[in-house]
Design an enzyme around this catalytic site. Structure first.
Site, PDB file in Angstrom:
ATOM      1  N   SER A 142       1.021  -1.140   0.036  1.00 35.21           N
ATOM      2  CA  SER A 142      -0.032   0.037  -0.048  1.00 35.21           C
ATOM      3  C   SER A 142       0.919   1.150  -0.130  1.00 35.21           C
ATOM      4  CB  SER A 142      -0.679  -0.010   1.305  1.00 35.21           C
ATOM      5  OG  SER A 142      -1.536   1.443   1.649  1.00 35.21           O
ATOM      6  N   TYR A 155      -2.401  -1.095  10.361  1.00 30.01           N
ATOM      7  CA  TYR A 155      -2.294  -1.493   8.866  1.00 30.01           C
ATOM      8  C   TYR A 155      -1.016  -0.706   8.535  1.00 30.01           C
ATOM      9  CZ  TYR A 155      -4.125  -0.948   4.052  1.00 30.01           C
ATOM     10  OH  TYR A 155      -4.327  -1.307   2.909  1.00 30.01           O
TER      11      TYR A 155
HETATM   12  P1  NAD Z   1     -11.640  -6.057  -0.028  1.00 31.05           P
HETATM   13  O1  NAD Z   1     -12.285  -5.904   1.053  1.00 31.05           O
HETATM   14  O2  NAD Z   1     -12.277  -5.577  -1.413  1.00 31.05           O
HETATM   15  O3  NAD Z   1     -11.003  -7.557  -0.418  1.00 31.05           O
HETATM   16  C1  NAD Z   1     -10.184  -7.966   0.775  1.00 31.05           C
HETATM   17  C2  NAD Z   1     -10.223  -9.407   0.353  1.00 31.05           C
HETATM   18  O4  NAD Z   1      -9.490 -10.381   1.574  1.00 31.05           O
HETATM   19  C3  NAD Z   1     -11.635 -10.241   0.243  1.00 31.05           C
HETATM   20  O5  NAD Z   1     -11.470 -11.256  -0.795  1.00 31.05           O
HETATM   21  C4  NAD Z   1     -11.657 -10.828   1.851  1.00 31.05           C
HETATM   22  O6  NAD Z   1     -12.510 -12.095   1.573  1.00 31.05           O
HETATM   23  C5  NAD Z   1     -10.320 -11.369   1.792  1.00 31.05           C
HETATM   24  N1  NAD Z   1      -9.937 -11.518   3.179  1.00 31.05           N
HETATM   25  C6  NAD Z   1     -10.314 -10.647   4.379  1.00 31.05           C
HETATM   26  N2  NAD Z   1      -9.937 -11.436   5.622  1.00 31.05           N
HETATM   27  C7  NAD Z   1      -9.238 -12.787   5.161  1.00 31.05           C
HETATM   28  C8  NAD Z   1      -8.986 -13.819   5.645  1.00 31.05           C
HETATM   29  N3  NAD Z   1      -9.028 -13.860   7.294  1.00 31.05           N
HETATM   30  N4  NAD Z   1      -8.599 -14.869   5.192  1.00 31.05           N
HETATM   31  C9  NAD Z   1      -8.759 -15.046   3.656  1.00 31.05           C
HETATM   32  N5  NAD Z   1      -9.220 -13.858   3.004  1.00 31.05           N
HETATM   33  C10 NAD Z   1      -9.480 -12.819   3.868  1.00 31.05           C
HETATM   34  O7  NAD Z   1     -10.266  -5.104  -0.413  1.00 31.05           O
HETATM   35  P2  NAD Z   1      -9.173  -4.342  -1.502  1.00 31.05           P
HETATM   36  O8  NAD Z   1      -9.418  -3.055  -1.298  1.00 31.05           O
HETATM   37  O9  NAD Z   1      -9.391  -5.138  -2.487  1.00 31.05           O
HETATM   38  O10 NAD Z   1      -7.782  -4.865  -0.563  1.00 31.05           O
HETATM   39  C11 NAD Z   1      -6.858  -6.135  -1.013  1.00 31.05           C
HETATM   40  C12 NAD Z   1      -5.388  -5.495  -0.596  1.00 31.05           C
HETATM   41  O11 NAD Z   1      -5.171  -4.286  -1.196  1.00 31.05           O
HETATM   42  C13 NAD Z   1      -5.586  -5.362   0.907  1.00 31.05           C
HETATM   43  O12 NAD Z   1      -4.222  -6.003   1.129  1.00 31.05           O
HETATM   44  C14 NAD Z   1      -5.376  -3.972   0.998  1.00 31.05           C
HETATM   45  O13 NAD Z   1      -4.752  -3.628   2.092  1.00 31.05           O
HETATM   46  C15 NAD Z   1      -4.514  -3.611  -0.377  1.00 31.05           C
HETATM   47  N6  NAD Z   1      -4.942  -2.180  -0.550  1.00 31.05           N
HETATM   48  C16 NAD Z   1      -6.136  -1.685  -0.665  1.00 31.05           C
HETATM   49  C17 NAD Z   1      -5.970  -0.439  -1.274  1.00 31.05           C
HETATM   50  C18 NAD Z   1      -7.484   0.512  -1.383  1.00 31.05           C
HETATM   51  O14 NAD Z   1      -7.520   1.484  -1.567  1.00 31.05           O
HETATM   52  N7  NAD Z   1      -8.675  -0.482  -1.709  1.00 31.05           N
HETATM   53  C19 NAD Z   1      -4.953   0.405  -1.250  1.00 31.05           C
HETATM   54  C20 NAD Z   1      -3.853  -0.029  -1.081  1.00 31.05           C
HETATM   55  C21 NAD Z   1      -3.676  -1.310  -0.595  1.00 31.05           C
END
Ligand code: NAD
Length: 260
Positions: A142, A155
């Site tokens: 991130s 986080y």
């Molecule tokens: P999201 O909530 O859409 O997806 C998260 C996924 O993780 C889902 O499939 C959920 O079921 C799964 N998950 C959660 N807990 C779990 C567990 N205990 N075991 C297995 N799976 C689990 O979120 P996203 O925004 O797509 O995030 C995905 C990644 O990207 C994360 O690591 C997040 O930190 C990172 N990220 C997101 C952003 C953003 O702005 N959305 C920015 C930077 C980084």
């Protein structure tokens, strides 16, 4: 490009992870998807990957807080497809609170899902990659792997940890045809971001609209959310042979956020 290869993507029932899984399948890889959610909706996504891209897709419900389930997930992919060639550590959750009120169980859960799960998947998948002399490890970090924001102690700590893990693994695997890199998105419009808006509003005492405008997009000079497709395209590039010399890199895709 990835025909006869296998991609395992943690946290791929939603958001960025689902976009990665679909993008790797589009390149011809068989995929293992993982994550939580409604069983029928997950099955629909799994079946759509098979029918749209002509690859095999399997689902593992492994909980990324549980080391034994993570090892079983990697073993399932190896048993079903013969290898894990592309490993994407992407599962992640967020929790927003001032540190003095930050619940201890949330701290432990975020460190487990956002950081330790990547150690466990890599630990299980690297022996196969080393023996085949090819592998791509892609960790979703991130912008918060590079800079901090208030109220996100767990986080930010986990994402900085992912950057360190990525660099270490890159050094250990560099002579085995394996690369390890971290993708650092800025704000991407996914359920993870949508769900934190009410809590951010509460923690800061401002409206939800003001959170979007003055907190999230204020950090991003483009004033646009990054798209899941843009993040997935970067991952596909990192999985290509053209990216063989990119390893140990912590790569922002953040609309200019961390340039400031
Ligand atoms: P999201 O909530 O859409 O997806 C998260 C996924 O993780 C889902 O499939 C959920 O079921 C799964 N998950 C959660 N807990 C779990 C567990 N205990 N075991 C297995 N799976 C689990 O979120 P996203 O925004 O797509 O995030 C995905 C990644 O990207 C994360 O690591 C997040 O930190 C990172 N990220 C997101 C952003 C953003 O702005 N959305 C920015 C930077 C980084």
């Amino acid at each position: 490009m990835l025909k006869d290869k296998t991609a395992v993507v943690t946290g791929s029932t939603s958001g960025i992870g689902l976009a990665y899984a679909r993008a790797f399948a589009k390149e011809g890889a068989n995929v293992l998807i993982n994550g939580f959610g409604d069983a029928a909706a997950i099955e629909k996504e799994r079946a759509a990957i098979e029918s749209e891209f002509g690859v095999k897709a399997i689902y593992s419900p492994a909980d990324m807080t549980k080391a034994d389930e993570i090892a079983e997930m990697i073993a399932l992919a190896e048993k079903t497809f013969g290898s894990v060639d592309v490993l994407v550590n992407n599962a992640g959750i967020q929790f927003v609170s001032p540190i003095e009120d930050f619940p201890i169980d949330k701290w432990n859960q975020i460190i487990a899902i956002n950081l330790s799960s990547a150690f466990h998947t890599i630990h299980a998948a690297v022996p196969g990659m080393k023996s085949r002399k090819w592998g791509r490890i892609i960790n979703t970090a991130s912008a918060h792997a590079l800079v901090a924001s208030p109220f996100k102690s767990a986080y930010v700590a986990a994402k900085h940890g992912i950057a360190g893990l990525t660099k270490t693994v890159a050094l250990e695997t560099a002579t085995f045809g394996i690369t390890a890199n971290a993708i650092c998105p800025g704000y991407v419009w996914t359920p993870l971001v949508e769900k934190q808006i009410p809590d951010q509003a509460k923690a800061r005492g401002i409206s939800e609209e003001a959170v979007k405008r003055d907190v999230l997009l204020a950090a991003q000079p483009t004033k646009e959310f990054v798209t899941v497709e843009q993040v997935a395209a970067l991952a596909v590039f990192l999985a290509s042979d053209a990216a063989a010399s990119i390893t140990g890199s912590i790569i922002p895709i953040d609309g200019g956020w961390t340039a400031e």
